[in-house]
Design a protein around this motif. Structure first.
Motif, PDB file in Angstrom:
ATOM      1  N   HIS A 110       0.830  -1.208   0.000  1.00  8.52           N
ATOM      2  CA  HIS A 110       0.000   0.000   0.000  1.00  8.52           C
ATOM      3  C   HIS A 110       0.863   1.257   0.000  1.00  8.52           C
ATOM      4  O   HIS A 110       0.500   2.270  -0.602  1.00  8.52           O
ATOM      5  N   VAL A 111       1.966   1.201   0.702  1.00  5.58           N
ATOM      6  CA  VAL A 111       2.851   2.373   0.758  1.00  5.58           C
ATOM      7  C   VAL A 111       3.381   2.709  -0.630  1.00  5.58           C
ATOM      8  O   VAL A 111       3.314   3.852  -1.091  1.00  5.58           O
ATOM      9  N   THR A 112       3.893   1.683  -1.325  1.00  5.59           N
ATOM     10  CA  THR A 112       4.528   1.931  -2.626  1.00  5.59           C
ATOM     11  C   THR A 112       3.527   2.078  -3.761  1.00  5.59           C
ATOM     12  O   THR A 112       3.709   2.891  -4.666  1.00  5.59           O
ATOM     13  N   THR A 118       7.863   6.348  -0.320  1.00  2.44           N
ATOM     14  CA  THR A 118       8.861   5.377   0.123  1.00  2.44           C
ATOM     15  C   THR A 118       8.480   4.804   1.481  1.00  2.44           C
ATOM     16  O   THR A 118       7.694   5.400   2.242  1.00  2.44           O
ATOM     17  N   LEU A 119       9.069   3.671   1.808  1.00  2.00           N
ATOM     18  CA  LEU A 119       8.793   3.038   3.090  1.00  2.00           C
ATOM     19  C   LEU A 119       9.269   3.912   4.248  1.00  2.00           C
ATOM     20  O   LEU A 119       8.587   4.018   5.279  1.00  2.00           O
ATOM     21  N   ASP A 120      10.414   4.554   4.071  1.00  2.00           N
ATOM     22  CA  ASP A 120      10.927   5.424   5.134  1.00  2.00           C
ATOM     23  C   ASP A 120      10.038   6.652   5.337  1.00  2.00           C
ATOM     24  O   ASP A 120       9.797   7.078   6.479  1.00  2.00           O
ATOM     25  N   GLU A 121       9.563   7.231   4.238  1.00  2.00           N
ATOM     26  CA  GLU A 121       8.683   8.394   4.349  1.00  2.00           C
ATOM     27  C   GLU A 121       7.402   8.024   5.094  1.00  2.00           C
ATOM     28  O   GLU A 121       6.894   8.796   5.918  1.00  2.00           O
ATOM     29  N   ASN A 122       6.870   6.842   4.848  1.00  4.88           N
ATOM     30  CA  ASN A 122       5.655   6.403   5.543  1.00  4.88           C
ATOM     31  C   ASN A 122       5.898   6.297   7.048  1.00  4.88           C
ATOM     32  O   ASN A 122       5.049   6.689   7.854  1.00  4.88           O
ATOM     33  N   LEU A 123       7.053   5.783   7.438  1.00  8.82           N
ATOM     34  CA  LEU A 123       7.376   5.701   8.861  1.00  8.82           C
ATOM     35  C   LEU A 123       7.433   7.099   9.483  1.00  8.82           C
ATOM     36  O   LEU A 123       6.962   7.306  10.615  1.00  8.82           O
TER      37      LEU A 123
END
Length: 527
Positions: A110-112, A118-123
């Motif tokens: 879902h993030v990508t 990006t995965l880091d931005e979602n965190l």
């Protein structure tokens, strides 16, 4: 008893059910009812999403809630946007409620693919949003959307999302089975891992019912350590619905030994379920566990006989614990025990060896073989029994009715006209009335003839009308069964009529509805 916190999302997730459209007044009334019942959290809506939810949060401030905390729902900040600049985050704060719930992506797919980030931005989105909101409210709850799917695909990332929320100061992290596809053993296994990974963290469960396991999944999560359960009253919600709190609450409290709501409240569970069913315009399924009309109904003679001797033979709990009641129905499957129970319920005492009782049993079985169906028409059953023992007086002497349906070339809708001839106390009445259909016309003509003599009929109304073909293979000669539900300001009742003619079947059910109203009002006046 250890506490499990109940989080109701009827007003938000439940309102997304097809066919549900709560008005602002509906939402406020339901919120008050949930508070009175002892629900811990009431999710009122998404203040950024629509004006109605904004108004709800303005109005709920004027409502005195004695137990529940109102909750505003929203999402993490948008990708590549400052949390202070995000309008929907601002709207959550402006709702001025003690609790805010935000959801964030915990499935890397879902993030990508959905968020396109990006995965880091979602965190960072999760951490920053929780940390920012925590400055303004007592509690922040983080819904880890698609958590179980995300965990199966990439467990390290799904857990990292929870870690970000907890580092940001989230009071609860809620594991969401958003697609409703996980099974109870999976939910238990994964929730156990989360509880182990984050000792001391408060964990919740938010389950959807696409695999018919939302209630079981919620219970298994609690057994694995979750202490907050999300759901809706009657399980309403998008697609196949949310976890049904009307099953979860009694299962937690009566079967598993947890405290979910005050004990006295549990006895109002059926009342709450019916209240929400009325306001949501989503009829309560008769076979719904705990709160449905058939939840404690016994049709077979063997069952009825046994349950009257010892209730636990065919009842898993005392119906009164959840505000429901035992119903012994009478049908062609029923025996003497069923009918004796119903007769006592109707105030008729009969010796079980009475020949009249046997005659009545045979009469009922004969009528059911013709197509009558008394489980949904207990008013007609009560009238049948009381007539058999001479306990129903003649409120009017019926002579004839006639129904005309006319459609002229330029008319969009046919016109129905009914005439009724009857006598009341030696006075003859011959009335006619128009209606938007033959049953409506008959109803109005009958009222016109009777209301002068029985003014109490003015507060009676027809609520529902159903027609069913009984022997379909007979084509146009088939018999039809008509069920009519009527009501006044004190009660609702069902009546039934069967005939090869739909108008006659309707007349039989309609006549019983009027007679039942008159009889019950007279009984009430004499008590």
């Amino acid at each position: 008893m250890e506490k499990v916190y109940i989080y109701d999302t009827t007003l938000r997730d439940g309102s997304q059910a097809e066919g549900v459209n709560f008005s602002l007044e509906d939402k406020l009334r339901i919120a008050q009812k949930l508070d009175e019942f002892g629900i811990d959290y009431i999710e009122g809506g998404w203040p950024y999403a629509n004006p109605k939810d904004n108004l709800f949060f303005q109005k709920i401030k004027d409502v005195k809630l004695n137990h529940a905390k109102p909750v505003a729902f929203g999402s993490t900040r948008r990708p590549n946007k400052s949390v202070k600049e995000d309008k929907q985050i601002e709207a959550l704060i402006k709702a001025e409620v003690p609790v805010i719930t935000i959801f964030g992506k915990s499935w890397d797919l879902h993030v990508t693919d959905a968020l396109k980030t990006t995965l880091d931005e979602n965190l960072e989105m999760v951490y920053e949003s929780v940390e920012f909101l925590k400055k303004y409210v007592e509690e922040v709850i983080f819904d880890a959307e698609h958590f179980f799917d995300g965990y199966r695909a990439n467990p390290d990332y799904a857990l990292a999302v929870l870690d970000s929320a907890l580092r940001g100061g989230a009071d609860w992290v809620v594991l969401c089975d958003t697609n409703g596809g996980r099974l109870p053993h999976e939910v238990h296994e994964i929730t156990t891992e989360v509880v182990k990974r984050f000792p001391g963290a408060k964990v919740g469960i938010h389950a959807h019912n696409d695999s018919e396991t939302a209630v079981a999944n919620s219970l298994m999560a609690v057994l694995a350590g979750a202490r907050q359960v999300h759901g809706t009253i009657n399980g309403i919600g998008e697609r196949t619905g949310n976890a049904n709190l009307c099953s979860i609450i009694p299962n937690l409290q009566l079967k598993l030994g947890f405290k979910a709501v005050p004990e006295d409240s549990l006895r109002r569970l059926t009342e709450l379920a019916r209240f929400v069913a009325e306001l949501s315009n989503m009829p309560l399924p008769r076979n719904m566990p705990y709160v449905g009309e058939s939840a404690f109904a016994h049709k077979g003679g063997v069952h009825a006989s046994a349950v009257m001797k010892k209730s636990m033979t065919y009842e898993h709990i005392d119906p009164e614990l959840v505000g429901n009641r035992r119903r012994i129905t009478v049908s062609d499957l029923a025996g003497r025990s069923n009918l004796l129970y119903k007769l006592r319920e109707f105030g008729i005492e009969v010796d079980e060896r009475s020949p009249e009782l046997l005659k009545l049993i045979e009469k009922i079985k004969e009528l059911e073989s013709e197509g009558y169906h008394f489980e949904a028409a207990e008013a007609s059953l009560e009238l049948l029994c009381k007539r058999h023992f001479g306990l129903v007086k003649d409120y009017f002497d019926f002579d004839a009715y006639r129904v005309l349906i006319a459609k002229r070339r330029n008319d969009d809708i046919p016109t129905s006209e009914a005439t009724v001839r009857l006598g009341v106390g030696g006075v003859d009445e011959h009335t006619a009335a128009l209606g938007n259909g033959p049953v409506s016309a008959l109803d109005r003509a009958l009222r016109k003839a009777l209301e002068e003599f029985y003014p109490n009929l003015r507060d009676m109304q027809l609520i529902d009308y159903k027609v069913r073909i009984i022997n379909e293979s007979s084509g146009t000669s088939a018999r039809v069964r008509v069920l009519i539900e009527s009501g006044d300001d004190r009660r609702k009742w069902g009546t039934v009529g069967v005939s090869e003619n739909v108008i006659e079947a309707s007349w039989i059910a309609l006549r019983d509805a009027f007679v039942y109203k008159l009889m019950k009002d007279e009984e009430g006046a004499g008590s």
